[in-house]
Every structure is written in C-alpha cells, then in structure tokens.
Design a protein around this motif. Structure first.
Motif, mmCIF file in Angstrom:
data_model
loop_
_atom_site.group_PDB
_atom_site.id
_atom_site.type_symbol
_atom_site.label_atom_id
_atom_site.label_comp_id
_atom_site.label_asym_id
_atom_site.label_seq_id
_atom_site.Cartn_x
_atom_site.Cartn_y
_atom_site.Cartn_z
ATOM 1 N N GLN A 203 0.833 -1.208 0.000
ATOM 2 C CA GLN A 203 0.000 0.000 0.000
ATOM 3 C C GLN A 203 0.869 1.260 0.000
ATOM 4 O O GLN A 203 0.560 2.246 -0.681
ATOM 5 C CB GLN A 203 -0.926 -0.011 1.217
ATOM 6 N N LYS B 81 2.090 1.999 -3.447
ATOM 7 C CA LYS B 81 1.049 2.509 -4.335
ATOM 8 C C LYS B 81 0.671 3.957 -4.032
ATOM 9 O O LYS B 81 0.375 4.732 -4.951
ATOM 10 C CB LYS B 81 -0.205 1.636 -4.231
ATOM 11 N N THR B 82 0.665 4.336 -2.758
ATOM 12 C CA THR B 82 0.066 5.620 -2.375
ATOM 13 C C THR B 82 1.036 6.669 -1.839
ATOM 14 O O THR B 82 0.655 7.839 -1.737
ATOM 15 C CB THR B 82 -1.033 5.381 -1.315
ATOM 16 N N HIS B 83 2.270 6.268 -1.474
ATOM 17 C CA HIS B 83 3.143 7.230 -0.800
ATOM 18 C C HIS B 83 4.411 7.596 -1.566
ATOM 19 O O HIS B 83 5.058 8.591 -1.221
ATOM 20 C CB HIS B 83 3.552 6.692 0.584
ATOM 21 N N ASP C 57 4.425 11.088 -2.913
ATOM 22 C CA ASP C 57 4.218 12.161 -1.929
ATOM 23 C C ASP C 57 5.384 13.148 -2.010
ATOM 24 O O ASP C 57 6.548 12.754 -1.903
ATOM 25 C CB ASP C 57 4.142 11.544 -0.535
#
Length: 356
Positions: free
Chosen positions: A168, A171-173, A176
C-alpha cells in the motif's frame, strides 16, 4: 528474482522449544485457544472503506457461546497489555473477529475498541508454527523492535504491528512530495541486512509494514516484518534478501537513484554493528535460543544443504557446509557479524565486496 514456489508446512513446537518459551515467560495459560474459534457458525466478507474485498471474513459465533468467547478474548488482551488486570480495561469491548482464509496459518484478528473514545487495537490468534516463533523471537532480540507474543498449547497470540503495509505504501506514498527518499532507501538497506544475517525469508512488500515517524524537521521510516513463517526454511540465499523481490522494485529504484555503493556499505556496516551489539546485550538468551533452534528440524535436508553451500560461497567459509540444521546456519551467519564485519553486497551491481 526471489520466488517461493511451494507452500510452507507448519512445524510443531518441540519439547526443547517449549522449555525455552517457559523459561523466558513466553508461554501462558489462556482462557481460549485457536481450535475454539473455529466453532463460528457464520461469516461475511470484510470490505475496506473503499468497498474493496480485503480477503478477510468477519466471523460470528453461536449466541449461547459468543459472550464467553468475547470475555476470553478480552482477558487475553488484558494479559498482553496489563499483565491480566481486567479492572483497567472495563471500558474496552470486542468489536469483531476476522479470519484470514488464505494465510498459511489462517489467523484470527481480534478488534478491541475503547468505548470512551472509539480508539481501537488488534491482536492475532494463530495456529502455532515453530518457524514463526523462532522468527518472532529473533526479531525481538536482534532488531530495533520489541514484540509481545504468547504461546498456549498449539496456539500463538501476537500483538498488532503498527505501520502502513508495504504494498500500500508503494502505491500511495512514493509520489508524496514530502517523501524523504534517502531516508527510506537507507532504512531499506538496513532492513535488507537484518533479514539476511538472521535468515528471515519472503520479505516482499506484502509481508512488511512501514512505520512513519515525524522528526522535528523531517520524517523517519522504520520497516518492520509482519510475517515470520519463512524464518530459515528455503534453500536459496536470494529468498533472504528483500532486494531480490520484484514487488520491492519501486523502493530499490529509489536506492539506485539516491545512494552510492559507499553510502550503502556505511548503512550495512552500521546495521551489522547494531545487531552485534544486541547479541552481546542478550548473549545468554540468544545462545539458549540458537541451541534450541539447532536441535529442531525446521526444513528439509535438501534446503539445509543448498543454503549451506550458498552461504559458504558468499562468506568464503567452508564451515557452513558442515551445518546439519537451519538453526546451525543461523548461528554461524550471526557469528559472521564478528568474524567478517566488513563483508557486504554492492547494492547496485550485486557484486561481493570487502572493504579495505
């Protein structure tokens, strides 16, 4: 590329391991065991906040048993968190029990909620596997992370390890703008080293979490293993190096971009030194653990032979060839921290190097 082709078989707790657990207060009498939770009579799929199937199922127990089961689960949580004192946990209740039907040990996950502020925590109930117990104990003694777990008969209770699942996080950080790539890459190098020297395998992105801690100017990262089933089981050395799992490639690419071989060697050397210091601090307990582990048959003779040959080649130490168990291989691998502290792998080329 590291790939595991066969499902690992759970290994029963031996008498010598049971004695070790009793000696160091890891075994306790619990009000409920794993088989008791298998008496659920209904279940429904568990979905996340986005409506995606988590592959966990929320299970329901018969009405005439549910209150007793939930009370027993609350007592277990109190035993782990407050030395069994239920009086300080009157405001807690068991919200739900989930079952992971696809996992090796098919664990139950118990959600405990604070009725005052809706804060919650988890713990896990699993069928005990000796490999996993050795992995948990080595993590507790040799890593920066302390772990709470208990064993009762053939039941294993584990605390929840906080962090963002590695897959996860990828995929998402990684996009950033506040991501500190150098610190993340540095931590992955250290994690890679921790896994290798103690022979913890299968550390692809689904089997570790990343704990993010704000610093006064930046953020810090800690990568923590959450799956210990593949502790000293496979025969190929690559299985024990997270850098060889394709699922981890996005983090590997950051390391290739941000670090030089010299900085990688520095971080590897730092981590090996820290592990060596932890070994000195817990010398007697680690010696007891490794002696116990050496007596257990944790894998096939073929795997022990193959891994011994690959480690002998890597370390240029023929002594690995005479090891007859995975425990002996782990013990000798840890001994290399003292014998050959400057031996490391070039993170970029994969070439074995020695510092001058």
């Amino acid at each position: 590329m590291a790939i595991i082709s066969k499902k690992k078989i759970a290994i029963k707790i031996s008498d010598q391991l049971r004695s070790y657990l009793q000696k160091y207060d890891r075994e306790s009498t619990l009000p409920i065991d794993y088989p008791s939770l298998l008496r659920y009579d209904n279940s429904i799929p568990l979905y996340d906040r986005n409506g995606k199937d988590t592959l966990w199922e929320t299970v329901f127990f018969p009405q005439d048993e549910m209150s007793n089961i939930y009370l027993a689960l609350k007592k277990i949580y109190a035993l782990m968190k407050a030395d069994g004192d239920l009086s300080v946990m009157d405001h807690l209740f068991i919200d739900r029990v989930d079952l992971c039907v696809y996992g090796n040990t098919q664990p139950f996950r118990v959600r405990v909620v604070n009725r005052i502020n809706d804060n919650f925590d988890y713990f896990y109930i699993k069928h005990a596997d000796a490999s996993r117990i050795y992995g948990l104990e080595l993590e507790h003694l040799l890593s920066p992370n302390k772990l709470q777990y208990l064993v009762f008969r053939d039941t294993l209770i584990e605390e929840h390890i906080v962090g963002i699942p590695g897959d996860q996080f990828i995929k998402t950080h990684l996009d950033d703008p506040n991501l500190n790539e150098i610190r993340l890459a540095k931590e992955f190098v250290k994690f890679n080293e921790r896994c290798f020297v103690r022979l913890l395998g299968d550390m692809h992105s689904s089997n570790f979490v990343i704990d993010i801690t704000p610093d006064f100017e930046e953020v810090d990262y800690r990568i923590r293993a959450i799956d210990f089933d593949q502790q000293s089981y496979e025969g190929r050395r690559a299985i024990y190096l997270p850098q060889y799992f394709k699922q981890n490639n996005p983090i590997i690419e950051i390391g290739l971009r941000c670090m030089t071989p010299e900085s990688v060697h520095q971080y590897q050397r730092e981590e090996r030194s820290l592990i060596a210091n932890r070994m000195k601090m817990e010398r007697m307990r680690i010696e007891d653990l490794l002696n116990t582990m050496s007596l257990d048959q944790l894998s096939s003779k073929e795997n022990v032979k193959q891994l011994g040959e690959e480690l002998a080649d890597f370390y240029e130490e023929r002594e690995f060839l005479s090891c007859s168990s995975m425990g002996e291989l782990v013990a000798l691998s840890l001994e290399m921290l003292i014998r050959k502290p400057d031996l490391y792998k070039d993170y970029i080329t994969g070439t074995k190097l020695k510092s001058n």
